[in-house]
Design a protein around this motif. Structure first.
Motif, short mmCIF file in Angstrom:
data_model
loop_
_atom_site.label_atom_id
_atom_site.label_comp_id
_atom_site.label_asym_id
_atom_site.label_seq_id
_atom_site.Cartn_x
_atom_site.Cartn_y
_atom_site.Cartn_z
N LEU A 1 0.80 -1.22 0.00
CA LEU A 1 0.00 0.00 0.00
C LEU A 1 0.84 1.27 0.00
N THR A 2 2.12 1.16 0.35
CA THR A 2 3.01 2.33 0.32
C THR A 2 4.12 2.15 -0.70
N LEU A 3 3.97 1.14 -1.58
CA LEU A 3 4.97 0.85 -2.61
C LEU A 3 6.35 0.68 -1.99
N GLY A 4 6.40 -0.15 -0.97
CA GLY A 4 7.67 -0.43 -0.31
C GLY A 4 8.23 0.76 0.46
N GLY A 5 7.34 1.65 0.90
CA GLY A 5 7.78 2.83 1.63
C GLY A 5 8.17 3.99 0.75
N ARG A 6 8.08 3.82 -0.57
CA ARG A 6 8.48 4.90 -1.48
C ARG A 6 7.35 5.91 -1.72
N TYR A 7 6.13 5.53 -1.37
CA TYR A 7 5.01 6.44 -1.59
C TYR A 7 4.47 6.91 -0.25
N ARG A 8 5.31 7.57 0.51
CA ARG A 8 4.96 7.99 1.85
C ARG A 8 3.96 9.16 1.91
N PRO A 9 3.95 10.08 0.95
CA PRO A 9 3.05 11.24 1.09
C PRO A 9 1.60 10.85 1.36
N LEU A 10 1.08 9.84 0.63
CA LEU A 10 -0.30 9.42 0.86
C LEU A 10 -0.46 8.87 2.27
N TYR A 11 0.50 8.08 2.71
CA TYR A 11 0.39 7.46 4.02
C TYR A 11 0.52 8.49 5.14
N GLU A 12 1.30 9.55 4.90
CA GLU A 12 1.49 10.57 5.92
C GLU A 12 0.37 11.59 5.93
N ASN A 13 -0.43 11.63 4.85
CA ASN A 13 -1.60 12.49 4.82
C ASN A 13 -2.65 11.94 5.79
N LYS A 14 -3.36 12.83 6.48
CA LYS A 14 -4.30 12.40 7.52
C LYS A 14 -5.35 11.43 6.99
N TRP A 15 -6.02 11.81 5.90
CA TRP A 15 -7.06 10.94 5.36
C TRP A 15 -6.47 9.75 4.62
N GLY A 16 -5.33 9.94 3.97
CA GLY A 16 -4.68 8.82 3.32
C GLY A 16 -4.28 7.76 4.31
N ARG A 17 -3.75 8.18 5.45
CA ARG A 17 -3.37 7.23 6.50
C ARG A 17 -4.59 6.46 7.00
N ARG A 18 -5.70 7.16 7.18
CA ARG A 18 -6.90 6.50 7.68
C ARG A 18 -7.44 5.48 6.69
N VAL A 19 -7.41 5.84 5.42
CA VAL A 19 -7.89 4.91 4.39
C VAL A 19 -7.02 3.66 4.35
N ILE A 20 -5.71 3.86 4.35
CA ILE A 20 -4.79 2.72 4.31
C ILE A 20 -4.93 1.87 5.56
N SER A 21 -5.05 2.51 6.72
CA SER A 21 -5.23 1.75 7.96
C SER A 21 -6.52 0.93 7.93
N LEU A 22 -7.59 1.52 7.39
CA LEU A 22 -8.86 0.81 7.30
C LEU A 22 -8.74 -0.39 6.36
#
Length: 340
Positions: free
Chosen positions: A100-121
Motif C-alpha cells: 500500500l506504500t509501494l515499499g515505503g516509497r510512496y509515503r506522502p499518501l500514508y502521511e496524509n491524515k485521510w490517506g493514513r486513515r484509508v490505508i489503515s482501514l
C-alpha cells in the motif's frame, strides 16, 4: 503497567493449577474454505510433509501434520511457527504496508491524515479477512486485534504499540470470552508479546545502538539477524516460566532455531499465499516448486536441530519458583538503561 504483570501472571497460574479448563494445545477442525485452499496447494504440486508445513503456516490447517513432524518442530523450539499467530499476522501486515506504500516509497499518501486513515482501514479489513481464512483461532484473533488497535492508534497519531495496547487487547478478549484466561495459548502469546515490547523499546540504549548500524546493505542484514536474536531471546524469557510449568521442558537451541526458521517463514508465508492464489496454473506450479524447496529446507533444518545433543532440557517448576522467576525478570526489565 509492568508492575501489574506479575500479579496477573500469578493469578493465571493459580487458576490453572486449581481450575484447568482447557488442554494446552486444543485441536480445531478446519472449515470448508481452509480445506478447499489446502487442495489448491496440492494442485500446485506440493505433497508430503512440505504440503503439511505450508498448509499449517499459511492456513492454520494442521490435519496434514503427522506426529513425527510435530515432534521435530516442538523439540527444536519451532512449534510456534506451525501455529498461525503473531508471527504470521506480522508477516501479512508487513506485506500489506509494503504494497500500500509501494515499499515505503510512496509515503506522502500514508502521511496524509485521510490517506493514513484509508490505508489503515484497508489493512484492518484485510487482516480480519485473513483471520477468518485461518479459522478465527484464538491466537490469530489476539494478533489481529492487536494490529487493529495498533492501526487505530496510527490513525489518530498516538503511540503505535505499547504495553497499553497489549493490555487493551487482553481486556477485550477476556470480556468476550473470560475462559481464555485459563488458556495456555493465551498466556504464552501475551507473555511473549509483553516481553518483546519491553525489551525492544526504542528508548532502550542497547536497542537504539544496534539500530544505528543500518547504514549499508550489509548493515541492514546484520541488523535483521540481530533483531531476530533479540526478539527470540525476549520471547523466550517471557515464556520460559510458563513453558516449564506446563510442559516440563525447554529448548536449548531456540536462538539457532529462530535464526534458521524465521527467515524461511518470512519467505514461506507470502510464497504459500501466492501458490494458493495461482493454484494449478503453469505459474502456480513454478511458484509451488519454490515453496516446496523452502518448506523442505525448513523441515530438514528443525530435524537437524532436534538431532543435536541436549536439544531439550527436562525441568519442573512449582508456582513459587515461577513467581520468583518472574520477580527476577521484572527486576531485569526495570534495570535496563533507557534514554530520557
Amino acid at each position: 503497567m509492568i508492575v501489574l504483570l506479575l500479579p496477573l501472571v500469578m493469578a493465571i497460574l493459580i487458576c490453572n493449577r486449581f481450575y484447568p479448563l482447557r488442554q494446552p494445545w486444543q485441536k480445531t477442525r478446519p472449515n470448508q474454505t481452509q480445506t478447499a485452499l489446502y487442495q489448491r496447494l496440492s494442485d500446485a504440486g506440493l505433497s508430503g510433509d512440505e504440503l503439511a508445513t505450508v498448509g499449517a503456516l499459511t492456513l492454520g490447517y494442521k490435519e496434514g501434520l503427522d506426529k513425527t513432524l510435530r515432534q521435530h518442530f516442538q523439540a527444536s523450539g519451532a512449534a510456534h511457527v506451525l501455529a498461525v499467530s503473531g508471527l504470521h499476522t506480522g508477516i501479512i501486515y508487513a506485506l500489506l504496508v509494503a504494497l500500500l506504500t509501494l515499499g515505503g516509497r510512496y509515503r506522502p499518501l500514508y502521511e496524509n491524515k485521510w490517506g493514513r486513515r484509508v490505508i489503515s482501514l484497508i489493512i484492518i479489513i484485510f487482516m480480519w479477512a485473513y483471520a477468518w481464512l485461518t479459522g478465527m483461532t484464538p491466537s490469530v484473533v489476539r494478533a489481529v486485534l492487536m494490529v487493529t488497535l495498533f492501526e487505530f492508534g496510527r490513525m489518530i497519531y498516538r503511540q503505535s504499540f505499547s504495553l497499553n495496547t497489549i493490555a487493551a487487547a487482553a481486556v477485550l478478549i477476556l470480556l468476550a470470552k473470560p475462559s481464555d484466561l485459563w488458556s495456555v495459548s493465551f498466556q504464552l502469546s501475551f507473555a511473549a508479546t509483553a516481553a518483546i515490547v519491553v525489551f525492544m523499546d526504542p528508548r532502550n540504549i542497547g536497542i537504539a545502538g544496534y539500530r544505528h548500524i543500518k547504514q549499508s546493505v550489509w548493515g541492514k542484514m546484520l541488523a535483521y539477524f540481530i533483531g531476530i536474536l533479540i526478539v527470540s531471546l525476549a520471547a523466550q524469557l517471557g515464556t520460559l516460566g510458563i513453558t516449564i510449568y506446563y510442559f516440563h521442558q525447554a529448548s536449548t537451541y531456540f536462538l539457532l532455531t529462530n535464526l534458521m526458521v524465521l527467515p524461511l517463514a518470512t519467505l514461506l508465508v507470502p510464497c504459500g499465499l501466492a501458490t494458493i492464489a495461482l493454484g494449478g496454473s503453469s505459474l502456480g506450479i513454478w511458484v509451488g516448486k519454490a515453496t516446496h524447496i523452502l518448506a523442505w529446507t525448513m523441515n530438514h533444518s528443525v530435524e537437524w536441530i532436534e538431532s543435536l545433543p541436549g536439544c531439550t532440557v527436562q525441568a519442573h517448576a512449582s508456582l513459587i519458583m515461577v513467581g520468583i522467576y518472574y520477580l527476577l525478570l521484572l527486576g531485569l526489565m526495570l534495570c535496563i538503561p533507557r534514554k530520557a
